[in-house]
Design a protein around this motif. Structure first.
Motif, PDB file in Angstrom:
ATOM      1  N   VAL A 176      28.731  -5.654  19.122  1.00  0.00           N
ATOM      2  CA  VAL A 176      29.373  -5.425  17.826  1.00  0.00           C
ATOM      3  C   VAL A 176      30.881  -5.323  18.040  1.00  0.00           C
ATOM      4  CG1 VAL A 176      29.424  -3.984  15.762  1.00  0.00           C
ATOM      5  CG2 VAL A 176      27.358  -4.063  17.158  1.00  0.00           C
ATOM      6  N   ASN A 236      25.446  -0.669   9.614  1.00  0.00           N
ATOM      7  CA  ASN A 236      24.242  -1.221   8.959  1.00  0.00           C
ATOM      8  C   ASN A 236      24.397  -1.215   7.437  1.00  0.00           C
ATOM      9  OD1 ASN A 236      24.003   1.520   8.572  1.00  0.00           O
ATOM     10  ND2 ASN A 236      21.813   1.605   9.019  1.00  0.00           N
ATOM     11  N   LEU A 281      28.577  -8.673  14.044  1.00  0.00           N
ATOM     12  CA  LEU A 281      27.397  -8.464  14.873  1.00  0.00           C
ATOM     13  C   LEU A 281      27.197  -9.789  15.594  1.00  0.00           C
ATOM     14  CD1 LEU A 281      24.883  -6.923  15.782  1.00  0.00           C
ATOM     15  CD2 LEU A 281      23.762  -7.632  13.670  1.00  0.00           C
ATOM     16  N   ARG A 319      19.713  -4.941   8.379  1.00  0.00           N
ATOM     17  CA  ARG A 319      19.214  -3.621   8.778  1.00  0.00           C
ATOM     18  C   ARG A 319      18.002  -3.717   9.687  1.00  0.00           C
ATOM     19  NH1 ARG A 319      20.062  -1.290   2.794  1.00  0.00           N
ATOM     20  NH2 ARG A 319      22.313  -0.951   2.915  1.00  0.00           N
ATOM     21  N   ARG A 355      18.086  -5.816  12.103  1.00  0.00           N
ATOM     22  CA  ARG A 355      18.728  -6.035  13.411  1.00  0.00           C
ATOM     23  C   ARG A 355      19.443  -4.783  13.891  1.00  0.00           C
ATOM     24  NH1 ARG A 355      22.472 -11.153  13.212  1.00  0.00           N
ATOM     25  NH2 ARG A 355      22.492 -10.788  15.457  1.00  0.00           N
ATOM     26  N   VAL A 356      19.825  -3.923  12.936  1.00  0.00           N
ATOM     27  CA  VAL A 356      20.557  -2.709  13.295  1.00  0.00           C
ATOM     28  C   VAL A 356      19.750  -1.507  12.815  1.00  0.00           C
ATOM     29  CG1 VAL A 356      22.743  -1.487  13.099  1.00  0.00           C
ATOM     30  CG2 VAL A 356      22.710  -3.975  12.995  1.00  0.00           C
ATOM     31  N   PRO A 387      15.009  -3.984  16.694  1.00  0.00           N
ATOM     32  CA  PRO A 387      16.430  -4.172  16.389  1.00  0.00           C
ATOM     33  C   PRO A 387      17.201  -4.556  17.658  1.00  0.00           C
ATOM     34  CG  PRO A 387      15.957  -1.851  16.619  1.00  0.00           C
ATOM     35  CD  PRO A 387      14.653  -2.570  16.797  1.00  0.00           C
ATOM     36  N   VAL A 412      20.575  -3.374  17.779  1.00  0.00           N
ATOM     37  CA  VAL A 412      21.477  -2.233  17.878  1.00  0.00           C
ATOM     38  C   VAL A 412      20.752  -1.013  17.322  1.00  0.00           C
ATOM     39  CG1 VAL A 412      23.723  -1.309  17.186  1.00  0.00           C
ATOM     40  CG2 VAL A 412      23.431  -3.769  17.502  1.00  0.00           C
ATOM     41  N   TYR A 441      18.852  -2.034  24.427  1.00  0.00           N
ATOM     42  CA  TYR A 441      19.566  -2.042  23.149  1.00  0.00           C
ATOM     43  C   TYR A 441      21.024  -1.627  23.339  1.00  0.00           C
ATOM     44  CZ  TYR A 441      14.726  -1.651  21.556  1.00  0.00           C
ATOM     45  OH  TYR A 441      13.399  -1.855  21.366  1.00  0.00           O
TER      46      TYR A 441
END
Lengths: 281, 250
Positions: free
Chosen positions: B4, B50, B67, B83, B85-86, B165, B167, B196
């Motif tokens: 990120v 997010n 991201l 969200r 993914r995070v 996710p 992250v 992560y």
């Protein structure tokens, strides 16, 4: 005066006030049960009225009341819960929303005969539903909407935000969050509102007088477009409009009305408990 | 590898300038700790990654949050997909009023996974990753609220991991837990960072020192200092950082 004494004093006053509310209600219940129970028989419940309603049963009125309760809930619950969801979850908190909220609250204070006239004008005449179970249900729906909306609103608001956040953070959409998380958690409160609404609708006379109720119709309604006898209205008639009506029939009818409402309360409470348990699981 | 990248991020609540020119690089497979006194903007910053701040009216955000190669504030971005993914873990354990199983399966179900065996597999894998499988495997259908606070928090971590996710955002995940439960979560975080990019907000400087690779020190909506945790804690470059970590304020 000691703190202890003050506390005891306040507690006693509150207990007395509570008694003032409970005792008359209990008295009415026991009076109706005591005087009405003798009238209850299979013939009284499943028969049709005869001899100018002084004999026979009240089955058409029981069916009429039940159809009205079901019809009212079918219209009022989705509409009321939908409104509550919109007000809590979607509507911007501005002057307009506040005005709407206030208007809903005021609707709860409108006399029921006004709803009756409104129903007569809109459903019976303008929309042409005639004097029918449909018109009566819609009118009663309008009458109990404020109750349903307000209690649903309170129930939805009381769902902690941390659940909404958790759901959204998992990539759920707003609607999924409402449907899967907020509504199930709010359900017990929503059903409590529905129970209050049922009680109100079942006992209502003025609002159905002009929209559905038949004075004397000793057969079952054959569709929702038909008129029907209704317990509350029937009780009003036999108590005030028919001379020489035996007291036993009046009390019996009152007891049956209580019983019908009780059945719906019981059903709603079962659903409520089911949701409460599901929320714990 | 950079996961990120935040550059020149500014955030306003109506008139209040809550985040000022924040730039920060988050490495994959590392723990980045955000420290600073209450109200310094570290949680607000975490929630920009997010887009949880979208839920609040009257928030204005300027700047760039990338991201990998995706600008997450681009208007074409599907926030729900972002969200996934995070993932996020909150300060107070907030399992749903559902069973342990349904809590973990919630995310995947919303994503459209329906097959029972597939869900079973995800639930088991996620609970194992969150180091709570052994404690719950024989009572998956019991209410999540029957677990202890520390277990609930690990369940919430499992629930976030079920979305696989990239992250993981953690907003003071141990703030409401006792020292033993805190220890287990910290141990878990050290395990999870193998897979992560983890960003954790913490009030505890000891915690930041124990588990993080990088530390960013926030003060009044700005990042005062950022660097390798060891360096920030042993040889802070800024006087304010030194004052904070030596406990002179905060």
């Amino acid at each position: 005066m000691g703190k202890k004494f003050k506390e005891k004093f306040a507690f006693t006053i509150l207990a007395l006030i509570t008694m003032c509310v409970i005792i008359p209600a209990l008295f009415i219940f026991s009076y109706i049960i005591y005087n009405g129970i003798g009238t209850i028989s299979l013939e009284f419940i499943f028969g049709s009225p005869t001899k100018g309603m002084t004999e026979g049963g009240i089955f058409p009125a029981i069916i009429g009341t039940m159809s009205l309760i079901v019809g009212t809930i079918v219209f009022a619950l989705p509409l009321g819960v939908g409104t509550a969801i919109y007000l809590v979850e979607y509507a911007k908190k501005n002057v307009l929303t506040k005005l709407i909220s206030l208007a809903i609250l005021n609707l709860a204070g409108v006399p029921s005969v006004v709803y009756g006239l409104f129903g007569l004008g809109l459903f019976v005449l303008l929309l042409g539903f005639g004097s029918s179970i449909l018109s009566g249900s819609l009118t009663l729906s309008c009458l109990i909407l404020p109750i349903i909306i307000k209690s649903s609103e309170a129930a939805i608001k009381s769902v902690p935000n941390i659940y909404r956040e958790a759901s959204l953070a998992l990539g759920a959409t707003k609607w999924q969050t409402i449907y899967k998380i907020v509504l199930p958690a709010a359900m017990p409160g929503i059903i409590t509102g529905a129970i209050l609404g049922i009680g109100r609708a079942a006992g209502e006379t003025a609002a159905i007088l002009l929209t559905v109720a038949a004075f004397f119709l000793p057969r079952l309604p054959d569709s929702i477009m038909d008129q029907a006898m209704v317990l509350s209205y029937h009780l009003y008639i036999i108590s005030s409009q028919v001379p020489g009506m035996p007291d036993a029939i009046k009390n019996g009818t009152a007891l049956v009305l209580l019983g019908v409402v009780g059945i719906f309360f019981f059903a709603a409470t079962v659903i409520r408990i089911k949701y409460k348990l599901a929320n714990r699981a | 590898m950079l996961k990120v990248t935040i550059s020149d991020l500014n955030l306003y609540y109506e008139e209040f300038h809550a985040l000022k020119n924040i730039s920060l690089d988050i490495e994959d497979k590392e723990v980045t700790a955000l420290i600073g006194p209450s109200g310094c903007g570290k949680s607000t910053f975490l929630r920009t990654i997010n887009r949880m701040n979208d839920l609040i009216d009257d928030v204005k955000i300027e700047g760039l949050v990338m991201l990998e190669d995706q600008d997450i504030y681009n208007k074409d971005v599907d926030v729900a997909a972002l969200r996934r993914r995070v993932g996020m873990v909150f300060q107070k354990p907030n399992p749903f009023l559902k069973s342990i199983y349904e809590n973990v399966a919630y995310g995947p179900r919303r994503y459209g996974i329906k097959a029972k065996n597939q869900l079973d597999e995800i639930v088991e894998r996620s609970l194992k990753k969150a180091a709570i499988w052994e404690e719950v495997e024989d009572r998956l259908n019991k209410p999540a609220l029957s677990l202890s606070g520390g277990q609930q928090q690990r369940l919430c971590i499992a629930r976030a991991l079920a979305m696989e996710p990239e992250v993981l955002l953690m907003d003071e995940p141990t703030a409401s837990l006792d020292p033993i439960a805190t220890g287990r979560i910290e141990e878990l975080i050290s395990q999870l960072k193998k897979d992560y990019a983890i960003i954790i907000v913490t009030h505890s400087m000891q915690q930041a020192a124990r588990i993080s690779d990088k530390t960013a020190f926030f003060l009044m909506g700005e990042i005062v200092e950022t660097g390798k945790t060891k360096e920030v804690f042993t040889t802070p470059k800024d006087k304010r950082t030194e004052d904070y970590i030596t406990g002179r304020f905060g």
